[in-house]
Design a protein around this motif. Sequence first.
Motif, PDB file in Angstrom:
ATOM      1  N   LEU A 120       8.992   7.991  80.036  1.00  0.00           N
ATOM      2  CA  LEU A 120       8.106   8.616  79.057  1.00  0.00           C
ATOM      3  C   LEU A 120       8.300  10.129  79.068  1.00  0.00           C
ATOM      4  O   LEU A 120       8.353  10.767  78.010  1.00  0.00           O
ATOM      5  N   GLY A 121       8.428  10.696  80.273  1.00  0.00           N
ATOM      6  CA  GLY A 121       8.657  12.132  80.373  1.00  0.00           C
ATOM      7  C   GLY A 121       9.919  12.562  79.644  1.00  0.00           C
ATOM      8  O   GLY A 121       9.935  13.586  78.956  1.00  0.00           O
ATOM      9  N   ASP A 122      10.966  11.779  79.767  1.00  0.00           N
ATOM     10  CA  ASP A 122      12.217  12.099  79.078  1.00  0.00           C
ATOM     11  C   ASP A 122      12.035  12.079  77.558  1.00  0.00           C
ATOM     12  O   ASP A 122      12.581  12.927  76.844  1.00  0.00           O
ATOM     13  N   VAL A 123      11.257  11.127  77.071  1.00  0.00           N
ATOM     14  CA  VAL A 123      11.046  10.992  75.629  1.00  0.00           C
ATOM     15  C   VAL A 123      10.260  12.171  75.073  1.00  0.00           C
ATOM     16  O   VAL A 123      10.562  12.686  73.985  1.00  0.00           O
ATOM     17  N   ILE A 124       9.245  12.645  75.815  1.00  0.00           N
ATOM     18  CA  ILE A 124       8.375  13.704  75.287  1.00  0.00           C
ATOM     19  C   ILE A 124       8.741  15.083  75.827  1.00  0.00           C
ATOM     20  O   ILE A 124       8.047  16.068  75.572  1.00  0.00           O
ATOM     21  N   ASN A 125       9.832  15.157  76.595  1.00  0.00           N
ATOM     22  CA  ASN A 125      10.337  16.428  77.123  1.00  0.00           C
ATOM     23  C   ASN A 125       9.398  17.062  78.147  1.00  0.00           C
ATOM     24  O   ASN A 125       9.209  18.284  78.174  1.00  0.00           O
ATOM     25  N   TYR A 126       8.783  16.213  78.962  1.00  0.00           N
ATOM     26  CA  TYR A 126       8.023  16.657  80.122  1.00  0.00           C
ATOM     27  C   TYR A 126       8.565  15.913  81.338  1.00  0.00           C
ATOM     28  O   TYR A 126       9.259  14.910  81.197  1.00  0.00           O
ATOM     29  N   THR A 127       8.224  16.367  82.531  1.00  0.00           N
ATOM     30  CA  THR A 127       8.705  15.680  83.725  1.00  0.00           C
ATOM     31  C   THR A 127       7.887  14.411  83.975  1.00  0.00           C
ATOM     32  O   THR A 127       6.703  14.340  83.622  1.00  0.00           O
ATOM     33  N   GLY A 128       8.530  13.457  84.593  1.00  0.00           N
ATOM     34  CA  GLY A 128       7.816  12.247  84.993  1.00  0.00           C
ATOM     35  C   GLY A 128       6.724  12.569  85.992  1.00  0.00           C
ATOM     36  O   GLY A 128       5.678  11.909  86.022  1.00  0.00           O
ATOM     37  N   SER A 129       6.959  13.599  86.805  1.00  0.00           N
ATOM     38  CA  SER A 129       5.949  14.019  87.775  1.00  0.00           C
ATOM     39  C   SER A 129       4.675  14.472  87.084  1.00  0.00           C
ATOM     40  O   SER A 129       3.562  14.138  87.505  1.00  0.00           O
ATOM     41  N   LEU A 130       4.817  15.220  85.992  1.00  0.00           N
ATOM     42  CA  LEU A 130       3.634  15.670  85.256  1.00  0.00           C
ATOM     43  C   LEU A 130       2.895  14.488  84.650  1.00  0.00           C
ATOM     44  O   LEU A 130       1.659  14.428  84.691  1.00  0.00           O
ATOM     45  N   VAL A 131       3.640  13.548  84.093  1.00  0.00           N
ATOM     46  CA  VAL A 131       3.006  12.346  83.550  1.00  0.00           C
ATOM     47  C   VAL A 131       2.185  11.662  84.640  1.00  0.00           C
ATOM     48  O   VAL A 131       1.034  11.268  84.420  1.00  0.00           O
ATOM     49  N   GLY A 132       2.752  11.553  85.844  1.00  0.00           N
ATOM     50  CA  GLY A 132       2.039  10.927  86.953  1.00  0.00           C
ATOM     51  C   GLY A 132       0.793  11.699  87.354  1.00  0.00           C
ATOM     52  O   GLY A 132      -0.255  11.111  87.656  1.00  0.00           O
ATOM     53  N   GLN A 133       0.884  13.020  87.362  1.00  0.00           N
ATOM     54  CA  GLN A 133      -0.272  13.840  87.735  1.00  0.00           C
ATOM     55  C   GLN A 133      -1.400  13.695  86.721  1.00  0.00           C
ATOM     56  O   GLN A 133      -2.579  13.681  87.092  1.00  0.00           O
ATOM     57  N   ILE A 134      -1.046  13.580  85.449  1.00  0.00           N
ATOM     58  CA  ILE A 134      -2.084  13.400  84.431  1.00  0.00           C
ATOM     59  C   ILE A 134      -2.681  12.004  84.526  1.00  0.00           C
ATOM     60  O   ILE A 134      -3.900  11.817  84.386  1.00  0.00           O
ATOM     61  N   GLU A 135      -1.845  11.014  84.803  1.00  0.00           N
ATOM     62  CA  GLU A 135      -2.349   9.641  84.946  1.00  0.00           C
ATOM     63  C   GLU A 135      -3.308   9.511  86.126  1.00  0.00           C
ATOM     64  O   GLU A 135      -4.186   8.644  86.123  1.00  0.00           O
ATOM     65  N   THR A 136      -3.147  10.331  87.144  1.00  0.00           N
ATOM     66  CA  THR A 136      -4.010  10.258  88.324  1.00  0.00           C
ATOM     67  C   THR A 136      -5.081  11.340  88.313  1.00  0.00           C
ATOM     68  O   THR A 136      -5.686  11.617  89.341  1.00  0.00           O
ATOM     69  N   ALA A 137      -5.306  11.951  87.157  1.00  0.00           N
ATOM     70  CA  ALA A 137      -6.382  12.932  86.970  1.00  0.00           C
ATOM     71  C   ALA A 137      -6.243  14.142  87.879  1.00  0.00           C
ATOM     72  O   ALA A 137      -7.228  14.766  88.244  1.00  0.00           O
ATOM     73  N   ARG A 138      -5.000  14.478  88.248  1.00  0.00           N
ATOM     74  CA  ARG A 138      -4.774  15.669  89.075  1.00  0.00           C
ATOM     75  C   ARG A 138      -4.308  16.856  88.245  1.00  0.00           C
ATOM     76  O   ARG A 138      -4.180  17.959  88.761  1.00  0.00           O
ATOM     77  N   LYS A 139      -4.043  16.614  86.953  1.00  0.00           N
ATOM     78  CA  LYS A 139      -3.582  17.676  86.071  1.00  0.00           C
ATOM     79  C   LYS A 139      -4.203  17.470  84.695  1.00  0.00           C
ATOM     80  O   LYS A 139      -4.327  16.344  84.222  1.00  0.00           O
ATOM     81  N   LEU A 140      -4.596  18.591  84.061  1.00  0.00           N
ATOM     82  CA  LEU A 140      -5.170  18.493  82.727  1.00  0.00           C
ATOM     83  C   LEU A 140      -4.092  18.245  81.676  1.00  0.00           C
ATOM     84  O   LEU A 140      -3.056  18.910  81.684  1.00  0.00           O
ATOM     85  N   PRO A 141      -4.331  17.335  80.757  1.00  0.00           N
ATOM     86  CA  PRO A 141      -3.422  17.189  79.625  1.00  0.00           C
ATOM     87  C   PRO A 141      -3.668  18.326  78.640  1.00  0.00           C
ATOM     88  O   PRO A 141      -4.756  18.891  78.591  1.00  0.00           O
ATOM     89  N   THR A 142      -2.680  18.673  77.868  1.00  0.00           N
ATOM     90  CA  THR A 142      -2.840  19.679  76.823  1.00  0.00           C
ATOM     91  C   THR A 142      -2.803  18.986  75.464  1.00  0.00           C
ATOM     92  O   THR A 142      -2.328  17.844  75.349  1.00  0.00           O
ATOM     93  N   PRO A 143      -3.269  19.655  74.415  1.00  0.00           N
ATOM     94  CA  PRO A 143      -3.153  19.059  73.075  1.00  0.00           C
ATOM     95  C   PRO A 143      -1.700  18.750  72.707  1.00  0.00           C
ATOM     96  O   PRO A 143      -1.421  17.710  72.104  1.00  0.00           O
ATOM     97  N   GLU A 144      -0.760  19.633  73.083  1.00  0.00           N
ATOM     98  CA  GLU A 144       0.649  19.401  72.762  1.00  0.00           C
ATOM     99  C   GLU A 144       1.175  18.152  73.472  1.00  0.00           C
ATOM    100  O   GLU A 144       1.873  17.327  72.870  1.00  0.00           O
ATOM    101  N   PHE A 145       0.838  18.016  74.760  1.00  0.00           N
ATOM    102  CA  PHE A 145       1.242  16.829  75.507  1.00  0.00           C
ATOM    103  C   PHE A 145       0.702  15.576  74.823  1.00  0.00           C
ATOM    104  O   PHE A 145       1.418  14.580  74.637  1.00  0.00           O
ATOM    105  N   SER A 146      -0.567  15.622  74.454  1.00  0.00           N
ATOM    106  CA  SER A 146      -1.219  14.461  73.843  1.00  0.00           C
ATOM    107  C   SER A 146      -0.561  14.090  72.522  1.00  0.00           C
ATOM    108  O   SER A 146      -0.337  12.906  72.230  1.00  0.00           O
ATOM    109  N   GLU A 147      -0.242  15.096  71.713  1.00  0.00           N
ATOM    110  CA  GLU A 147       0.407  14.834  70.429  1.00  0.00           C
ATOM    111  C   GLU A 147       1.774  14.184  70.623  1.00  0.00           C
ATOM    112  O   GLU A 147       2.147  13.264  69.882  1.00  0.00           O
TER     113      GLU A 147
END
Length: 275
Positions: free
Chosen positions: A35-62
């Motif tokens: 998923l990170g590759d598809v949206i141009n973010y790291t897989g690590s960031l995706v994991g941090q957001i999934e575990t509520a350790r990092k805030l999502p941004t509107p751009e990420f959400s879009e």
Amino acid sequence: MTNINILDPGASPLDYYGFELRRLREAAGLTQRQLGDVINYTGSLVGQIETARKLPTPEFSERVDAALGTDGQLSRLVALVMRSQLPAWFQQVAKLEARATEICTFQMGMIHGLLQTDAYARATLGALDRTDLDDRTAVRLARQSIFEKEEPPVFWMVLSEAALHQEIGGPESMRGQLSHLLSFGDAPRINIQVLPYSSGAHAGLTGSFTLFRFEDDPTIVYTEGYGAAYPSAHRDTVKDCSLRYDHLQAAALSLRDSAALIRRVMEDCYGVQLA
């Protein structure tokens, strides 16, 4: 570290967002890295957001909504997440901002948060505490999404001239902030009037305040103390502050003259040469 297997979607809007992100990703048959590759973010960031350790941004959400075809689900949810991350004492005020049809504010020494740039907001929030500054700045700026609604509120700001000279974040930050104010010159729903030094004693000397007006509900006056919000619908208080605001608008420069003063301050104080 939060365990993704025991993440409680009912714990908070941030937990619910993470839970839904994981559910949608797995339903699409993608790993975090994919998923990170598809949206141009790291897989690590995706994991941090999934575990509520990092805030999502509107751009990420879009980007996730587009990648997974979720019809804007996460983009709608991110506004609630951001609002939940505001200081507890301010969350009620953010709800008023989101519901109001008209917002009228007088500001003594600082640009209102709804019109702040990233650099200016970062400087104000980081004056004494720089912990989690990226997230706190993003949360403040997310409030400005109210102007993207189908029917955004009418916003009036009477701003003391002192706020134009208070150098928050340095000259570059101020150049960007004042330029941002000028960018609303053709936006009929966002209006900025400057109360000049020459106005002398005025109706706002007791401090900044904001009036929230609604389609059907009574007007609410908001004033702020240190770490505390004071909204009031008391009839006499609303009447007094409405009268004060009328006098402030009358004493302030016109919209055109206010823009001219902002340009002059940019040139004289912050080294901007405008045509």
